[in-house]
Design a protein around this motif. Structure first.
Motif, PDB file in Angstrom:
ATOM      1  N   LYS A   1       2.436   3.237  -5.194  1.00 33.10           N
ATOM      2  CA  LYS A   1       2.726   4.661  -5.113  1.00 33.10           C
ATOM      3  C   LYS A   1       3.089   5.009  -3.681  1.00 33.10           C
ATOM      4  CE  LYS A   1       2.968   9.065  -5.884  1.00 33.10           C
ATOM      5  NZ  LYS A   1       4.125   9.622  -6.613  1.00 33.10           N
ATOM      6  N   SER A   2       4.253   5.583  -3.508  1.00 31.46           N
ATOM      7  CA  SER A   2       4.683   6.033  -2.189  1.00 31.46           C
ATOM      8  C   SER A   2       4.876   7.544  -2.204  1.00 31.46           C
ATOM      9  CB  SER A   2       6.025   5.385  -1.806  1.00 31.46           C
ATOM     10  OG  SER A   2       5.877   3.980  -1.716  1.00 31.46           O
TER      11      SER A   2
ATOM     12  N   GLU B   1       3.777   4.325   1.904  1.00 29.82           N
ATOM     13  CA  GLU B   1       3.299   3.590   0.727  1.00 29.82           C
ATOM     14  C   GLU B   1       1.775   3.620   0.726  1.00 29.82           C
ATOM     15  OE1 GLU B   1       3.886  -0.720   0.193  1.00 29.82           O
ATOM     16  OE2 GLU B   1       4.581  -0.243  -1.829  1.00 29.82           O
TER      17      GLU B   1
ATOM     18  N   THR C   1       5.025   4.887  -8.514  1.00 33.09           N
ATOM     19  CA  THR C   1       6.350   4.445  -8.073  1.00 33.09           C
ATOM     20  C   THR C   1       6.768   3.199  -8.856  1.00 33.09           C
ATOM     21  OG1 THR C   1       5.851   5.337  -5.880  1.00 33.09           O
ATOM     22  CG2 THR C   1       7.711   3.840  -6.029  1.00 33.09           C
ATOM     23  N   SER C   2       5.840   2.289  -9.039  1.00 33.49           N
ATOM     24  CA  SER C   2       6.061   1.160  -9.949  1.00 33.49           C
ATOM     25  C   SER C   2       4.714   0.617 -10.390  1.00 33.49           C
ATOM     26  CB  SER C   2       6.888   0.058  -9.271  1.00 33.49           C
ATOM     27  OG  SER C   2       6.167  -0.508  -8.196  1.00 33.49           O
TER      28      SER C   2
END
Ligand code: ADP
Ligand code: MG
Length: 255
Positions: free
Chosen positions: A24-25, A30, A69-70
């Motif tokens: 998560k940024s 980050e 974020t991913s």
């Protein structure tokens, strides 16, 4: 784990919370750098770590208050980032309790407990009131149902917030530093309610600085620093015999 535990295709129990490779940024910052994190049904997992290490962000990604974020977040096997997923339905299985109690100041305690039951769960008034009273009794505040939040102590407000979350019949509860805003003499009552919940088998993720609670009630302790899980294990092991230098440094400051 009980008989109702859901199994996946391979016969393995489905985790209540499964986080894999979570990043998560915020802009260029980050905050989570590849976090794996698991909570089994009925487990109490405590999360500790220095301020800014990403604990709240992890907790908020678990019910998608923050957009990962991913990486992957599964709630009882359901991918919360899948566009097909009914996010409201998944969220309704997750009770949240924050450092600031977030009660509705203009509503009585009872109304605080019945509002979402009626609007989200679609319960009738009588049923919602009955469930609210049951949960107020669980947190020891039956006599406060007509009071307004401003007339309660911080500890009482937090217990109302817990009762409100429980009134939605969640499968699991997430706590983000639930006692950090409280005067020291009020912390014990809130921890006692949480311990009781754990004893009753509630699945819990608890971000906390209360090492005594983590040791006594937690099944697992996760130490985060700099956006990663540095170390995890049985609370007594992590607290008494931390393996990593960063864990040792943190614990030497807080214990
Ligand atoms: P912790 O709960 O461990 O103290 P947080 O998850 O709250 O840590 O914060 C980790 C980092 O993420 C901090 O540097 C914080 O400033 C940043 N952060 C958290 N939320 C936001 C946000 N909504 N926007 C920008 N930065 C954020
Ligand atoms: Mg935090």
């Amino acid at each position: 784990m009980n008989d109702a535990t859901t199994l996946d295709k391979t016969g393995e129990p489905v985790a209540a919370i499964a986080v894999r490779g979570l990043h998560k940024s915020f802009g260029h910052n980050e905050v989570l750098k590849g976090v794996d994190f698991f909570v089994d049904p009925g487990q109490v997992v405590c999360v500790i770590g220095p301020s800014g290490s990403g604990k709240s962000t992890l907790l908020r990604c678990v019910n998608r208050l923050e957009e990962p974020t991913s990486g992957e977040v599964l709630i009882e096997g359901v991918d919360i980032c899948d566009p097909e997923t009914d996010l409201d339905e998944v969220r309704s299985r997750i009770g949240m309790v924050f450092q600031q109690f977030n009660l509705f100041p203009h509503l009585s305690v009872l109304k605080n407990l019945t509002l979402a039951q009626r609007t989200v769960r679609g319960r009738g008034k009588d049923e919602a009131v009955e469930i609210a009273r049951h949960n107020l009794a669980r947190v020891g505040l039956s006599e406060k149902e007509a009071a307004y939040p401003a007339h309660l102590s911080g500890g009482q407000q937090q217990r109302v917030a817990i009762a409100r979350a429980l009134s939605m019949n969640p499968d699991m509860m997430l706590f983000d530093e639930p006692t950090s805003a409280l005067d020291p003499e009020l912390v014990g009552d809130v921890l006692a309610v949480m311990k009781e919940l754990a004893t009753e088998g509630m699945t819990m993720m608890v971000v906390t600085h209360e090492m005594g609670f983590a040791r006594e009630v937690g099944d697992k302790l996760v130490f985060m620093d700099g956006g990663v899980v540095v170390e995890e294990g049985r609370p007594a092991d992590v607290l008494s015999n931390p393996q990593h230098e960063r864990t040792q440094a943190f614990l030497s400051k807080v214990l």
